[in-house]
Design a protein around this motif. Structure first.
Motif, PDB file in Angstrom:
ATOM      1  N   THR A  55      -5.360   7.488 -11.844  1.00 32.27           N
ATOM      2  CA  THR A  55      -6.550   6.936 -11.188  1.00 32.27           C
ATOM      3  C   THR A  55      -7.484   8.011 -10.677  1.00 32.27           C
ATOM      4  O   THR A  55      -8.581   7.701 -10.194  1.00 32.27           O
ATOM      5  N   TRP A  67       6.156   6.139  -1.940  1.00 27.52           N
ATOM      6  CA  TRP A  67       5.328   4.939  -2.039  1.00 27.52           C
ATOM      7  C   TRP A  67       5.761   4.085  -3.247  1.00 27.52           C
ATOM      8  O   TRP A  67       5.916   2.872  -3.158  1.00 27.52           O
ATOM      9  N   ASN A  72       5.856  -0.354  -4.533  1.00 25.80           N
ATOM     10  CA  ASN A  72       4.408  -0.503  -4.713  1.00 25.80           C
ATOM     11  C   ASN A  72       4.020  -0.111  -6.136  1.00 25.80           C
ATOM     12  O   ASN A  72       4.490   0.900  -6.661  1.00 25.80           O
ATOM     13  N   SER A  74       0.607  -0.029  -7.202  1.00 23.30           N
ATOM     14  CA  SER A  74      -0.833   0.232  -7.270  1.00 23.30           C
ATOM     15  C   SER A  74      -1.149   1.523  -6.537  1.00 23.30           C
ATOM     16  O   SER A  74      -0.383   1.981  -5.679  1.00 23.30           O
ATOM     17  N   CYS A  75      -2.285   2.098  -6.867  1.00 26.34           N
ATOM     18  CA  CYS A  75      -2.746   3.326  -6.212  1.00 26.34           C
ATOM     19  C   CYS A  75      -3.106   3.008  -4.759  1.00 26.34           C
ATOM     20  O   CYS A  75      -3.843   2.052  -4.493  1.00 26.34           O
ATOM     21  N   PRO A  76      -2.610   3.766  -3.796  1.00 29.21           N
ATOM     22  CA  PRO A  76      -2.887   3.454  -2.382  1.00 29.21           C
ATOM     23  C   PRO A  76      -4.370   3.460  -2.028  1.00 29.21           C
ATOM     24  O   PRO A  76      -4.796   2.716  -1.144  1.00 29.21           O
ATOM     25  N   THR A  78      -7.296   3.457  -4.559  1.00 27.83           N
ATOM     26  CA  THR A  78      -8.147   2.656  -5.425  1.00 27.83           C
ATOM     27  C   THR A  78      -7.601   1.253  -5.674  1.00 27.83           C
ATOM     28  O   THR A  78      -8.340   0.398  -6.173  1.00 27.83           O
ATOM     29  N   LYS A  79      -6.314   1.041  -5.373  1.00 28.98           N
ATOM     30  CA  LYS A  79      -5.650  -0.257  -5.594  1.00 28.98           C
ATOM     31  C   LYS A  79      -5.528  -0.597  -7.072  1.00 28.98           C
ATOM     32  O   LYS A  79      -5.195  -1.735  -7.433  1.00 28.98           O
ATOM     33  N   GLN A  80      -5.762   0.364  -7.947  1.00 30.46           N
ATOM     34  CA  GLN A  80      -5.604   0.128  -9.374  1.00 30.46           C
ATOM     35  C   GLN A  80      -4.116   0.079  -9.720  1.00 30.46           C
ATOM     36  O   GLN A  80      -3.306   0.806  -9.140  1.00 30.46           O
TER      37      GLN A  80
END
Length: 447
Positions: A55, A67, A72, A74-76, A78-80
């Motif tokens: 990302t 993380w 999880n 997704s990217c912390p 960008t949430k991608q």
């Protein structure tokens, strides 16, 4: 983030010289602001091993791995979505890491320490290739090349817990077990001793993951090699060997054939000549599996009793304060007391009853369950009218302990044993004197 760097210690050591130079003591308290690009977006700490996600966001490797391990995907920032299922690559950001190191060097006078250059973690591909080469070297009989590869696997494991997980999941334990069996069969005349020791040392940290690997580890050839290291005088070799043997004994495959001769003697020696808590716990767990899972458990129990295991366990239980050791000692004693010979050996030790009563409600719920089970077997199966075991249990404070145990609660099986013990003890409790079970029992003598 702000680093508070206090150099008061240096000021005290400088003493009078600093006072003569006119340096203000207030200047000794220095605060250094860490630039924002050098901070991890997750922990906000100075990054020691910056890695970049697909990302485009850079994190500290330890923070982003924790993380992802927490579930999880997704990217912390960008949430991608991230390709966690094998498609995620953490790219080391060497340029940023060099900038952070240069910044640390520039602020060295203010107390900032330069971060060391991190090692790149091992990849699943590297582990897979190393396993293939180990197998190929074993098939060729190339001990030198196999030793080099085993040494590389050991160095990976020692670098970090992440590497250890990667090596284990990559099947290195299976490859090492196969190599141990292959070279062990060719070492009847003492060949490849150094290589076998290196393989056992690696297997102490990397366990086989498949049934085939466990079967190879539990083969007669491999067990003979492990037994040789158990009987050596090198403490490190003995500890590694018992850790590997623990894994081999835990496999169901091994019980389709008899154990090699001498295993019982080697395990009793591990208890008689302890190396440390790790080796002792592994030895006790191995003994527990040997007695509980062996189809010839009566024969195994009889041999261990002849080797004097019970007095060693009682003495170990008396001297050890380690929770795991106490639980495993009581578990092995419980199995030994299934036989009449085992009960006679246990009751023959002067401190058996006092130490069993003392351990109730003092170590853990599991230890309490084992201690009550042993007391029940010693008292319930006692022959004759004198009831010496029962009277000694009462004298050690067993009646009071049983009452307290019913009040605080215990498992259903233990509760049944406690109630039966209370019924037996109630008939004799008025005829004997009790002692405080919390007293030191090392010098208590049987009347």
């Amino acid at each position: 983030m702000i680093f508070s760097l206090r150099r008061l210690g240096a000021g005290r050591r400088a003493g009078k010289k600093m006072g003569d130079s006119g340096i203000d003591a207030a200047c000794l308290d220095t605060e250094v602001a860490v630039p924002m690009p050098f901070r991890c977006p997750i922990s906000l700490d100075l990054m020691k091993d910056p890695v970049t996600l697909p990302t485009g966001i850079t994190y500290d490797r330890g923070s982003i791995e924790r993380w992802i391990e927490a579930g999880n995907a997704s990217c912390p920032v960008t949430k991608q979505p991230l390709g966690v299922g094998g498609g995620l690559y953490l790219i080391p950001n060497h340029a940023l890491r060099k900038m952070i190191q240069s910044w640390c060097v520039e602020n060295r006078s203010l107390g900032v320490e330069r971060i060391p250059t991190p090692r790149i973690p091992v990849s699943p591909y590297e582990v897979s290739e190393a396993c293939k080469r180990v197998a190929a070297a074993a098939n060729r009989g190339d001990a030198r090349r196999c030793g080099e590869l085993v040494g590389k696997i050991k160095s990976w494991v020692k670098e970090s817990e992440r590497n250890k997980r990667c090596v284990t999941e990559g099947g290195a334990g299976d490859a090492l077990s196969a190599a141990l069996e292959t070279f062990g069969s060719a070492s009847a005349e003492g060949q490849h001793g150094g290589l076998l020791e290196e393989i056992v040392s690696a297997l102490a940290h990397v366990r086989p993951a498949s049934e085939e690997g466990l079967a190879r580890l539990g083969s007669a050839t491999s067990l003979h090699c492990i037994l040789g290291f158990l009987n050596s005088d090198d403490l490190s070799s003995r500890q590694n060997a018992v850790l590997v043997l623990k894994e081999a004994i835990s496999s169901d495959r091994i019980w389709h054939r008899a154990l090699v001769d001498g295993i019982e003697e080697a395990m009793v020696r591990m208890i008689r000549e302890p190396i440390g808590p790790t080796a002792t716990n592994a030895s006790l767990l191995t003994l527990f599996n040997m007695i509980s899972q062996s189809p010839n458990s009566d024969k195994t129990t009889s041999k261990l009793l002849q080797l004097g295991l019970v007095p060693l366990l009682i003495d170990l239980l008396l001297d050890s304060s380690d929770k795991g050791v106490c639980e495993r000692v009581l578990g092995v004693l419980d199995l030994l007391c299934e036989s009449r010979e085992g009960r006679e050996e246990a009751f023959g030790h002067a401190l058996t009853m006092p130490i069993l009563v003392k351990k109730i409600l003092r170590v853990s719920n599991l230890a309490t369950d084992f201690a009550v089970a042993i007391l029940w077997k010693l008292c319930k199966n006692e022959e004759g009218d004198d009831r010496r075991a029962l009277i000694e249990a009462i004298q050690a404070g067993g009646f009071q302990k049983m009452l307290v145990l019913l009040q605080v609660g215990c498992g259903d099986g233990t509760k049944v044993n406690v109630r039966e013990l209370l019924k037996l003890m109630h008939l004799h409790k008025d005829r004997v004197d009790c002692v405080d079970s919390s007293l030191d029992l090392k010098y208590l003598k049987r009347p």
